[in-house]
Design a protein around this motif. Structure first.
Motif, PDB file in Angstrom:
ATOM      1  N   GLU A 267       0.805  -1.217   0.000  1.00  0.00           N
ATOM      2  CA  GLU A 267       0.000   0.000   0.000  1.00  0.00           C
ATOM      3  C   GLU A 267       0.844   1.276   0.000  1.00  0.00           C
ATOM      4  O   GLU A 267       0.296   2.370  -0.075  1.00  0.00           O
ATOM      5  CB  GLU A 267      -0.946   0.010   1.207  1.00  0.00           C
ATOM      6  N   SER A 268       2.157   1.118   0.126  1.00  0.00           N
ATOM      7  CA  SER A 268       2.994   2.314   0.176  1.00  0.00           C
ATOM      8  C   SER A 268       3.422   2.741  -1.223  1.00  0.00           C
ATOM      9  O   SER A 268       4.000   1.956  -1.976  1.00  0.00           O
ATOM     10  CB  SER A 268       4.255   2.042   1.002  1.00  0.00           C
TER      11      SER A 268
ATOM     12  N   LYS B 133      10.862   2.920  -3.024  1.00  0.00           N
ATOM     13  CA  LYS B 133      11.549   1.715  -2.545  1.00  0.00           C
ATOM     14  C   LYS B 133      10.701   0.464  -2.767  1.00  0.00           C
ATOM     15  O   LYS B 133      11.207  -0.648  -2.800  1.00  0.00           O
ATOM     16  CB  LYS B 133      11.862   1.841  -1.046  1.00  0.00           C
ATOM     17  N   VAL B 134       9.403   0.651  -2.852  1.00  0.00           N
ATOM     18  CA  VAL B 134       8.509  -0.492  -3.042  1.00  0.00           C
ATOM     19  C   VAL B 134       8.198  -0.692  -4.527  1.00  0.00           C
ATOM     20  O   VAL B 134       8.315  -1.798  -5.050  1.00  0.00           O
ATOM     21  CB  VAL B 134       7.201  -0.289  -2.252  1.00  0.00           C
TER      22      VAL B 134
ATOM     23  N   HIS C  75      -5.841  -0.963  -2.003  1.00  0.00           N
ATOM     24  CA  HIS C  75      -6.911  -1.536  -1.172  1.00  0.00           C
ATOM     25  C   HIS C  75      -8.076  -2.021  -2.036  1.00  0.00           C
ATOM     26  O   HIS C  75      -8.744  -3.009  -1.704  1.00  0.00           O
ATOM     27  CB  HIS C  75      -7.407  -0.522  -0.149  1.00  0.00           C
TER      28      HIS C  75
ATOM     29  N   SER D 144       5.841   4.232  -2.111  1.00  0.00           N
ATOM     30  CA  SER D 144       7.258   4.595  -2.032  1.00  0.00           C
ATOM     31  C   SER D 144       8.036   4.033  -3.222  1.00  0.00           C
ATOM     32  O   SER D 144       7.779   2.913  -3.669  1.00  0.00           O
ATOM     33  CB  SER D 144       7.837   4.043  -0.723  1.00  0.00           C
TER      34      SER D 144
END
Lengths: 542, 542
Positions: free
Chosen positions: B37-38, B42-43, B157, B40
């Protein structure tokens, strides 16, 4: 009052093996029953048959023992198709008392939880099984079924269906965790943690509307599905078949009371035949579930009008069979003859319309013309019903006046291949027993038959929706000539359905035939009830 | 065309681990997601954000790339609450073409089987996840959600919910054997043996009616439940929020085509705002499932009129909170402030009415009068929204004119504890951003509020059905004096419900709050949609 061995928890423990086996059976779809279908003394003991008969006879001409709250007069509405006098007098409880009692019973029944409720349901079923002989007499003398059929279809097979409903409902509730520590990992820091509790909530009071031909077999799925999922049930039997459900209600109330629960979780709503009580009850806002078996007209009415409730209807079936070919001509004829004769064709699986191509059919006994198939089938029926004892054991007796009327007028439809006649019952002199009619009709009449009722089983305009018939129509059409059509069965009819699927319509698959009886009837195309779902799922709110 | 790695079977194999984990999660009720859900880098990697933004910008002022059969003109109906010009032009396909295309797509989709369909669904979800940044912009500029919320609620989500629906539907079909050799022992001789095959049959074409505030979050459960159970879906987005569902449909069609299936299994039905196309489609006999999120009025209409279909409605919620006491006053205030502010109160879980007893409440910071609770809450909201960047990140923008109007007139209802004001968005100069209003009202006005709409969230006469409010009423009544009522949240409201149970009414349990956003909002009493069931079960005919 509950003793240590009769609490819901104790009952759940006692019946755990049965429940687990039933849940495994619904998932595996394999055969399972704890209720032996043979009425043999070797199975049920020497005393079971006389004890059951005595219990049945004890009800006749007497007040039925049922203690329910509210004002009660007594009514007797049943008449045995076997001609014996019944005069069982049932309490008639007023509607407000029934609804109030069911409402008040809800919390304790809900709080018993799925395991406790399943335990109580399985104990009710165990006692019903123990009293299968008593039930067989009750079903025989209300529905008209022959004794062995009543023992099986009204007793043990109905119990099977009740158990199946308990298994589906219990499994639906318990296969999702009731509590969980829910942890959601976070990119930084500790996870989010929530302790969650879930409770499957019943919908509220259920109304079960019974039918005359299969008073328990068609009632137990709805009854037990509602119960195991936490809903009190008001049982409204057909006025012609009260006793089987009155016995059921009495047993249920006895088990509930012994378990320390409110017996009003299960209530009996009898009625005068002209009263239309099912319709009144079905529209009450307190009623949140309706289960109905019976006429298409009333089923449609319930679906359209009982909008506050979750409505399940099992309406009239129209079964057609297409004879294409067979490698066991004699066996096919015998099986068809049995299917046409069993319970005088009053079963929902009885074939009404049999289609044979004008070109005839190929068999292991050579090519047969439609006329030959028809007369061979007539002969097979006559052979089956030759002996009066066998005949009455297969045919049972006829409860419904309309069916007698239709039989008498069957010959107006076409050329008679087999004429119906009366059979004298060796045991009941006044029993109304008739053999089936077989009538040869051409294409035009076959079309007309879709519009009106013919004989046992209702022929309506549903025909065009049946894959089997659709296939038959298509075949005629493509050959550019008319097919001669007769009333003969086919060994594996109705495996089609591609058209219905293509149209996005409901599939109407062949159902495994109802197995009440001495032999297995062959399959046919059958209209499945419109709202047939797994018991349990929709008896809950999520 | 399908290549070896894109067939339904291959996709099922590729996503097997995810599917199994999701099925385990629905049974265990634990947290599980394969969609981080981030937002970012980085994800999702450094390129994901700029690629997503570029893809979104590529749609603006252009024809949306969607190839559907039938006559198509182009329409553009969206307006960004952030004030940027959208002008995305979508094809408008005529109804007959849509219904015919869905009907023709059914057989191949059905024949893909539960595994193949689940594989295709999970591949659609995987690609949706990969394009979550693009989706976030699309959701932001149609619903008005802030970017991070749009990424989560509109992206990951929503994908979770789609996966959950796939898991329920797949599990419902596959947890019962598809074939069995059924053997019934006989007392004499060999057992009866039948080879049985079972096939779960879809209902037919499904209609999905989307909403403006959560165009994907509220759509994916219905969309994926219908798909996995074998039903083609016509997606009818809200005219104000087409792009998120148009992207979804385009991705679904792409996956279907690559799998060698008919892309018309998923179709887009756009409309002019005045067209009422949902109502027209919902009444078509070909439409057998309707999923709807939106107004109570139209939801009720669908339930009453779309009788040929299985109708699921998620209608307006009314949330009330009772403040009784707390051992974390500051935390409670902060959490309430966040709940009131998030997405300008347009979430279905936003509390509208907050009740504080006239006697005040006990807290870890001492006793607080209703006036103190109210002003402390107002202060917490002001503190939360002090910084414009934070404020716009929490509030989002307001798409709906009615909500702006209600905010402007909130003060007419009582004494203002907090007045709404505009906030200038640091990025979008023309964005419509407003802070919430808090109004103190007495008992009388509180009663009036049940009759009419107040502000974000619709306040209707459902109040009396809410266990939380019923409890508040009862408390006042028993004390024999009026309670001062205000709009303040309670940490654990609404655990009651016993009255509803006793009445045999539907339970309306507290639902775990919707977790879109940076923090967890606290719970509240919420009206569950009337027809909320496990996806899958009712999308099949048994």
């Amino acid at each position: 009052m509950a003793t240590a061995s009769t609490t819901p928890a104790a009952l759940a423990e006692q019946h755990r093996t049965t429940l687990d086996a039933a849940v495994a059976a619904i998932h595996g779809r394999h055969f399972y029953t704890p209720y032996p279908e043979s009425p043999s003394p070797k199975v049920y003991g020497q005393e079971a048959a006389p004890t059951g008969q005595a219990a049945f006879e004890g009800y006749l001409g007497a007040d039925f023992p049922l203690d329910q709250p509210g004002t009660s007069d007594r009514i007797a509405t049943e008449r045995s198709p076997y001609g014996i006098k019944l005069d069982v007098r049932y309490p008639r409880t007023d509607t407000e008392s029934l609804l109030a009692a069911a409402r008040d019973a809800l919390p304790s029944w809900r709080d018993a939880g799925p395991d406790g409720r399943a335990g109580v349901c399985l104990e009710i079923l165990r006692r019903l099984n123990e009293r299968s002989f008593e039930m067989a007499h009750a079903v025989q003398h209300t529905s008209g079924q022959a004794f062995v059929m009543a023992f099986q279809a009204g007793g043990t097979h109905a119990q099977d269906r009740g158990l199946e409903a308990v298994a589906y409902g219990y499994d639906m509730i318990t296969s999702y965790a009731g509590t969980v520590r829910w942890e959601k990992p976070q990119r930084k820091g500790d996870p989010l943690v929530m302790d969650k509790r879930f409770r499957a909530v019943g919908r509220g009071t259920a109304l079960l509307i019974g039918c005359n031909t299969f008073p328990t077999w068609n009632a137990y799925p709805g009854l037990f599905a509602s119960l195991v999922t936490g809903n009190p049930v008001i049982v409204k039997p057909h006025p012609g078949a009260v006793l089987p459900l009155a016995i059921t209600v009495a047993i249920a109330r006895e088990v509930l009371a012994e378990a320390g629960l409110d017996p009003n979780t299960v209530l009996l709503a009898t009625e005068h035949p002209e009263e239309k009580r099912a319709a009144d009850l079905a529209l009450r806002p307190e009623v949140r579930i309706v289960d109905f078996t019976g006429s298409t007209a009333f089923g449609d009415w319930l679906e359209a009008n009982a909008r506050q409730a979750f409505v399940n209807t099992e309406k009239a079936g129209v079964n057609a069979v297409v004879v294409d070919s067979t490698d066991a001509y004699r066996g096919m004829l015998d099986n068809l003859a049995f299917s046409l004769s069993l319970f005088s064709g009053q079963m929902c699986t009885t074939p009404q319309n049999i289609f044979v191509p004008r070109r005839g059919v190929d068999t292991d006994e050579g090519h047969k013309t439609p006329g030959e198939v028809s007369s061979d089938l007539a002969e097979a029926v006559s052979r089956l019903l030759e002996d009066p004892a066998t005949a009455t054991g297969v045919l049972g007796a006829i409860a419904n006046e309309d069916i007698l009327h239709r039989l008498e007028h069957a010959e107006k439809l076409g050329e008679a291949a087999l004429r119906p006649h009366s059979v004298t019952h060796p045991e009941f002199a006044d029993a109304r027993v008739r053999t089936p009619a077989i009538v040869n009709v051409g294409r035009r009449t076959a079309r007309d038959l879709r519009q009106g009722a013919l004989r046992p089983g209702v022929v309506r305009d549903h025909h065009r929706r049946h894959p089997g018939l659709a296939a038959a129509d298509a075949r005629d059409h493509h050959r550019g000539r008319g097919a001669h059509r007769e009333r003969v069965l086919h060994h594996r009819a109705g495996t089609g359905g591609s058209r219905a699927d293509r149209d996005g319509g409901r599939g109407e698959p062949v159902r495994e035939p109802h197995r009440a009886g001495v032999r297995e009837p062959v399959g046919g195309v059958q209209r499945l009830p419109r709202h047939r779902r797994q018991p349990g799922g929709n008896r809950l709110t999520h």
